[in-house]
Write a protein that holds these residues in place. Structure first.
Motif, PDB file in Angstrom:
ATOM      1  N   GLY A  34       0.797  -1.209  -0.011  1.00  0.00           N
ATOM      2  CA  GLY A  34       0.081  -0.034  -0.015  1.00  0.00           C
ATOM      3  C   GLY A  34       0.926   1.298  -0.080  1.00  0.00           C
ATOM      4  N   LEU A  35       1.918   1.431   0.698  1.00  0.00           N
ATOM      5  CA  LEU A  35       2.829   2.340   0.602  1.00  0.00           C
ATOM      6  C   LEU A  35       3.420   2.529  -0.487  1.00  0.00           C
ATOM      7  N   GLU A  36       4.165   1.567  -1.026  1.00  0.00           N
ATOM      8  CA  GLU A  36       4.674   1.423  -2.563  1.00  0.00           C
ATOM      9  C   GLU A  36       3.556   2.105  -3.435  1.00  0.00           C
ATOM     10  N   ASP A  37       2.463   1.695  -3.498  1.00  0.00           N
ATOM     11  CA  ASP A  37       1.499   2.273  -4.427  1.00  0.00           C
ATOM     12  C   ASP A  37       1.271   3.719  -4.459  1.00  0.00           C
ATOM     13  N   SER A  38       0.997   4.165  -2.965  1.00  0.00           N
ATOM     14  CA  SER A  38       0.907   5.465  -2.636  1.00  0.00           C
ATOM     15  C   SER A  38       2.173   6.165  -3.458  1.00  0.00           C
ATOM     16  N   LEU A  39       3.384   5.661  -3.030  1.00  0.00           N
ATOM     17  CA  LEU A  39       4.588   6.419  -3.428  1.00  0.00           C
ATOM     18  C   LEU A  39       4.827   6.621  -5.020  1.00  0.00           C
ATOM     19  N   LYS A  40       4.338   5.610  -5.895  1.00  0.00           N
ATOM     20  CA  LYS A  40       4.448   5.483  -6.949  1.00  0.00           C
ATOM     21  C   LYS A  40       3.623   6.621  -7.871  1.00  0.00           C
ATOM     22  N   ILE A  41       2.485   6.816  -7.186  1.00  0.00           N
ATOM     23  CA  ILE A  41       1.316   7.870  -7.676  1.00  0.00           C
ATOM     24  C   ILE A  41       2.017   9.220  -7.397  1.00  0.00           C
ATOM     25  N   LEU A  42       2.674   9.374  -6.126  1.00  0.00           N
ATOM     26  CA  LEU A  42       3.225  10.696  -5.791  1.00  0.00           C
ATOM     27  C   LEU A  42       4.615  10.833  -6.456  1.00  0.00           C
ATOM     28  N   ASN A  43       5.103   9.956  -7.092  1.00  0.00           N
ATOM     29  CA  ASN A  43       6.540  10.098  -7.791  1.00  0.00           C
ATOM     30  C   ASN A  43       6.706  11.248  -8.518  1.00  0.00           C
ATOM     31  N   ASN A  44       6.029  11.910  -9.332  1.00  0.00           N
ATOM     32  CA  ASN A  44       6.181  12.874 -10.190  1.00  0.00           C
ATOM     33  C   ASN A  44       6.031  14.340  -9.181  1.00  0.00           C
ATOM     34  N   MET A  45       5.434  14.467  -8.390  1.00  0.00           N
ATOM     35  CA  MET A  45       5.136  15.408  -7.510  1.00  0.00           C
ATOM     36  C   MET A  45       6.464  15.521  -6.424  1.00  0.00           C
ATOM     37  N   LEU A  46       7.068  14.360  -6.027  1.00  0.00           N
ATOM     38  CA  LEU A  46       7.957  14.292  -5.151  1.00  0.00           C
ATOM     39  C   LEU A  46       9.475  14.347  -5.710  1.00  0.00           C
ATOM     40  N   LYS A  47       9.508  14.035  -7.093  1.00  0.00           N
ATOM     41  CA  LYS A  47      10.742  13.904  -7.737  1.00  0.00           C
ATOM     42  C   LYS A  47      11.478  15.310  -7.813  1.00  0.00           C
ATOM     43  N   ASN A  48      12.723  15.257  -7.255  1.00  0.00           N
ATOM     44  CA  ASN A  48      13.656  16.355  -7.361  1.00  0.00           C
ATOM     45  C   ASN A  48      13.106  17.521  -6.157  1.00  0.00           C
ATOM     46  N   LYS A  49      12.470  17.290  -5.220  1.00  0.00           N
ATOM     47  CA  LYS A  49      11.927  17.943  -4.051  1.00  0.00           C
ATOM     48  C   LYS A  49      12.236  17.561  -2.730  1.00  0.00           C
ATOM     49  N   ILE A  50      12.057  16.026  -2.574  1.00  0.00           N
ATOM     50  CA  ILE A  50      12.392  15.580  -1.438  1.00  0.00           C
ATOM     51  C   ILE A  50      12.884  14.140  -1.791  1.00  0.00           C
TER      52      ILE A  50
END
Length: 71
Positions: A34-50
């Motif tokens: 479940g955590l991995e699925d959430s992180l996959k979806i957030l990947n583009n928003m998180l990229k190069n920021k955190i």
């Protein structure tokens, strides 16, 4: 192109898992997936920021819960 298709398939799978509404009762749920699925979806928003550091441990893999509510 092949890598893009694989990433798209992963995102679609993650969205399907996160938005599941078919489970109306408590079931065993793999919290790590479940955590991995959430992180996959957030990947583009998180990229190069955190930087995301995953340290799940090995003791808790499945919990009894309502997956749609947890997601």
């Amino acid at each position: 192109m092949k890598m893009g298709a694989m990433r798209t398939a992963d995102i679609v799978k993650g969205l399907r898992n996160l938005t599941r509404t078919d489970t109306q009762k408590s079931v065993k749920y793999n919290i790590h997936e479940g955590l991995e699925d959430s992180l996959k979806i957030l990947n583009n928003m998180l990229k190069n920021k955190i930087i995301v550091v995953k340290n799940y441990g090995e003791d808790v893999n499945e919990i009894s819960c309502y997956p749609s509510q947890l997601s």
